[in-house]
Write a protein that holds these residues in place. Structure first.
Motif, PDB file in Angstrom:
ATOM      1  N   ILE A 223      -9.480  -1.052   6.465  1.00  0.00           N
ATOM      2  CA  ILE A 223      -8.007  -1.082   5.813  1.00  0.00           C
ATOM      3  C   ILE A 223      -7.260  -1.955   6.416  1.00  0.00           C
ATOM      4  O   ILE A 223      -7.220  -1.698   7.712  1.00  0.00           O
ATOM      5  CB  ILE A 223      -7.270   0.351   5.662  1.00  0.00           C
ATOM      6  CG1 ILE A 223      -8.383   1.099   4.832  1.00  0.00           C
ATOM      7  CG2 ILE A 223      -5.869   0.300   5.307  1.00  0.00           C
ATOM      8  CD1 ILE A 223      -7.925   2.682   4.944  1.00  0.00           C
TER       9      ILE A 223
ATOM     10  N   LEU B   4      -4.884   7.660   8.614  1.00  0.00           N
ATOM     11  CA  LEU B   4      -5.969   6.950   8.138  1.00  0.00           C
ATOM     12  C   LEU B   4      -7.043   6.986   9.259  1.00  0.00           C
ATOM     13  O   LEU B   4      -8.184   7.315   9.119  1.00  0.00           O
ATOM     14  CB  LEU B   4      -5.790   5.471   7.630  1.00  0.00           C
ATOM     15  CG  LEU B   4      -4.827   5.510   6.238  1.00  0.00           C
ATOM     16  CD1 LEU B   4      -4.268   4.020   6.206  1.00  0.00           C
ATOM     17  CD2 LEU B   4      -5.817   5.669   5.027  1.00  0.00           C
TER      18      LEU B   4
ATOM     19  N   VAL C  14      -9.029   0.960  10.597  1.00  0.00           N
ATOM     20  CA  VAL C  14      -7.712   0.549  10.401  1.00  0.00           C
ATOM     21  C   VAL C  14      -7.247  -0.755  11.404  1.00  0.00           C
ATOM     22  O   VAL C  14      -7.251  -0.749  12.538  1.00  0.00           O
ATOM     23  CB  VAL C  14      -6.543   1.222  10.305  1.00  0.00           C
ATOM     24  CG1 VAL C  14      -5.295   0.667   9.785  1.00  0.00           C
ATOM     25  CG2 VAL C  14      -6.960   2.612   9.550  1.00  0.00           C
TER      26      VAL C  14
ATOM     27  N   HIS D  87     -11.281   6.464   9.157  1.00  0.00           N
ATOM     28  CA  HIS D  87     -11.133   5.004   8.354  1.00  0.00           C
ATOM     29  C   HIS D  87     -11.044   4.045   9.291  1.00  0.00           C
ATOM     30  O   HIS D  87     -10.211   4.414  10.560  1.00  0.00           O
ATOM     31  CB  HIS D  87     -10.061   5.072   7.320  1.00  0.00           C
ATOM     32  CG  HIS D  87     -10.318   5.877   6.203  1.00  0.00           C
ATOM     33  ND1 HIS D  87     -11.573   5.738   5.133  1.00  0.00           N
ATOM     34  CD2 HIS D  87      -9.829   7.065   5.697  1.00  0.00           C
ATOM     35  CE1 HIS D  87     -11.374   6.830   4.408  1.00  0.00           C
ATOM     36  NE2 HIS D  87     -10.400   7.584   4.554  1.00  0.00           N
TER      37      HIS D  87
ATOM     38  N   ARG E  45      -2.136   7.593   2.661  1.00  0.00           N
ATOM     39  CA  ARG E  45      -3.691   7.865   2.860  1.00  0.00           C
ATOM     40  C   ARG E  45      -4.417   8.398   1.574  1.00  0.00           C
ATOM     41  O   ARG E  45      -5.415   7.701   1.174  1.00  0.00           O
ATOM     42  CB  ARG E  45      -3.864   9.045   3.883  1.00  0.00           C
ATOM     43  CG  ARG E  45      -5.162   9.208   4.266  1.00  0.00           C
ATOM     44  CD  ARG E  45      -5.604  10.437   4.860  1.00  0.00           C
ATOM     45  NE  ARG E  45      -5.186  11.695   3.867  1.00  0.00           N
ATOM     46  CZ  ARG E  45      -5.894  11.953   2.596  1.00  0.00           C
ATOM     47  NH1 ARG E  45      -7.125  11.166   2.504  1.00  0.00           N
ATOM     48  NH2 ARG E  45      -5.515  12.804   1.873  1.00  0.00           N
TER      49      ARG E  45
ATOM     50  N   VAL F 255      -2.600  -2.161   2.648  1.00  0.00           N
ATOM     51  CA  VAL F 255      -1.354  -1.345   2.245  1.00  0.00           C
ATOM     52  C   VAL F 255      -0.269  -2.330   2.904  1.00  0.00           C
ATOM     53  O   VAL F 255      -0.116  -2.639   3.987  1.00  0.00           O
ATOM     54  CB  VAL F 255      -1.406  -0.004   3.385  1.00  0.00           C
ATOM     55  CG1 VAL F 255      -0.110   0.654   3.381  1.00  0.00           C
ATOM     56  CG2 VAL F 255      -2.596   0.627   2.848  1.00  0.00           C
TER      57      VAL F 255
ATOM     58  N   ALA G  91      -4.551   5.408  -0.794  1.00  0.00           N
ATOM     59  CA  ALA G  91      -5.519   4.353  -0.437  1.00  0.00           C
ATOM     60  C   ALA G  91      -7.036   4.810  -0.337  1.00  0.00           C
ATOM     61  O   ALA G  91      -7.918   3.813  -0.413  1.00  0.00           O
ATOM     62  CB  ALA G  91      -5.299   4.026   1.084  1.00  0.00           C
ATOM     63  N   THR G  92      -7.254   5.933  -0.421  1.00  0.00           N
ATOM     64  CA  THR G  92      -8.884   6.446  -0.127  1.00  0.00           C
ATOM     65  C   THR G  92      -9.213   7.326  -1.443  1.00  0.00           C
ATOM     66  O   THR G  92     -10.474   7.479  -1.498  1.00  0.00           O
ATOM     67  CB  THR G  92      -9.000   7.122   1.202  1.00  0.00           C
ATOM     68  OG1 THR G  92      -8.116   8.165   1.353  1.00  0.00           O
ATOM     69  CG2 THR G  92      -8.593   5.904   2.271  1.00  0.00           C
TER      70      THR G  92
ATOM     71  N   LEU H 133      -3.172  -2.773   7.343  1.00  0.00           N
ATOM     72  CA  LEU H 133      -2.156  -1.865   7.104  1.00  0.00           C
ATOM     73  C   LEU H 133      -1.002  -2.556   7.803  1.00  0.00           C
ATOM     74  O   LEU H 133      -1.033  -2.845   9.015  1.00  0.00           O
ATOM     75  CB  LEU H 133      -2.025  -0.388   7.560  1.00  0.00           C
ATOM     76  CG  LEU H 133      -0.691   0.237   7.926  1.00  0.00           C
ATOM     77  CD1 LEU H 133      -0.234   0.566   6.624  1.00  0.00           C
ATOM     78  CD2 LEU H 133      -1.134   1.522   8.607  1.00  0.00           C
TER      79      LEU H 133
ATOM     80  N   ASP I 226     -11.395  -3.171   2.453  1.00  0.00           N
ATOM     81  CA  ASP I 226     -11.427  -2.205   1.047  1.00  0.00           C
ATOM     82  C   ASP I 226     -10.344  -2.063   0.421  1.00  0.00           C
ATOM     83  O   ASP I 226     -10.166  -1.901  -0.675  1.00  0.00           O
ATOM     84  CB  ASP I 226     -12.157  -0.969   1.368  1.00  0.00           C
ATOM     85  CG  ASP I 226     -13.698  -1.175   2.128  1.00  0.00           C
ATOM     86  OD1 ASP I 226     -14.577  -1.869   1.348  1.00  0.00           O
ATOM     87  OD2 ASP I 226     -14.003  -0.822   3.291  1.00  0.00           O
ATOM     88  N   VAL I 227      -8.831  -1.939   1.570  1.00  0.00           N
ATOM     89  CA  VAL I 227      -8.009  -1.362   0.959  1.00  0.00           C
ATOM     90  C   VAL I 227      -6.729  -2.148   1.903  1.00  0.00           C
ATOM     91  O   VAL I 227      -6.826  -2.702   2.914  1.00  0.00           O
ATOM     92  CB  VAL I 227      -7.747  -0.128   1.269  1.00  0.00           C
ATOM     93  CG1 VAL I 227      -6.114   0.334   1.004  1.00  0.00           C
ATOM     94  CG2 VAL I 227      -8.749   0.864   0.728  1.00  0.00           C
TER      95      VAL I 227
END
Length: 233
Positions: free
Chosen positions: A3, A20, A27, A25, A209, A68, A212-213, A5, A65-66
């Motif tokens: 992720i 997260l 980050v 995860h 969170r 934010v 995001a997941t 962020l 994957d993400v």
């Protein structure tokens, strides 16, 4: 999940980072100046989003994957300010709050297309729906636009397993707001919140969170309000 962020050094961003990472995860956090394990990038610089994205991809082993998009500013400008000051405030706020997050989202979509999909979570604001003070036209406009971007991404890319969500906090306790809440301004704010208190950064972090997941794919395009019922739509 891996992720990126933005705005992870304090307030809502730090709370989301903690939520997260505690959940297991990986980050890559960002702040303007970097340091303390965070990637540095000044999002007022048009070149910064790409530099940040590439640094995050490298830091996360080649796959994100993400995304934010939390970084943002809340700076006042009077409606009777000099024209140059007024325009500078609008351009700075839109650059950081909207254009940078949109640039990062575009880069993320290109990356997600090559990797089977991904998620984008945008931290907008109650102001995007309700409006804000006469000193913050530009802030409200930037957050309303972020909501529009979120919905556009959701509609445009869901078929490619690229999902988009937003959260719209109301007034939230952070390092930047504690002093104001302790003043007479805090009493007025609380009188407008049926819940009787402002949200905590940790509460907003938990919502981020989840989006995001864990939020189900069918919820793509959703905007979650977190304002203690101070604005209900």
């Amino acid at each position: 999940m891996n992720i990126l962020l933005t705005g992870a050094s304090r307030g809502i961003g730090k709370a989301a980072f903690d939520a997260l990472t505690v959940a297991g995860h990986r980050v890559a956090g960002h702040s303007t100046k970097g340091g303390s394990g965070l990637l540095g990038a000044d999002l007022s610089d048009p070149a910064a989003p790409r530099v940040l994205w590439e640094a995050a991809v490298e830091a996360l082993g080649g796959k994100v994957d993400v995304l934010v998009n939390n970084a943002g500013i809340y700076e006042a400008v009077s409606d009777d300010a000099a024209q140059e000051e007024w325009l500078a405030a609008w351009e700075r706020t839109m650059r950081i709050n909207l254009t940078a997050s949109s640039d990062l989202s575009r880069l993320a979509i290109g990356h997600f297309r090559k990797n089977g999909g991904g998620r984008i979570v945008n931290v907008a604001s109650r102001a995007g729906y309700r409006g804000d003070s006469p000193q913050h036209w530009h802030y409200a406009a930037s957050k309303a636009a972020m909501i529009g971007v979120t919905k556009t991404i959701a509609r445009g890319y869901a078929g490619e397993n690229i999902l988009a969500f937003a959260v719209c906090p109301g007034f939230t306790v952070t390092e930047m707001t504690e002093e104001y809440l302790a003043s007479r301004g805090g009493e007025k704010i609380l009188s407008e919140i049926p819940l009787g208190r402002v949200a905590s950064a940790a509460e907003i972090g938990k919502i981020i969170r989840w989006l995001a997941t864990d939020a189900p794919p069918s919820a793509t395009g959703s905007v979650i309000d977190a304002n203690g019922a101070s604005y209900v739509r």
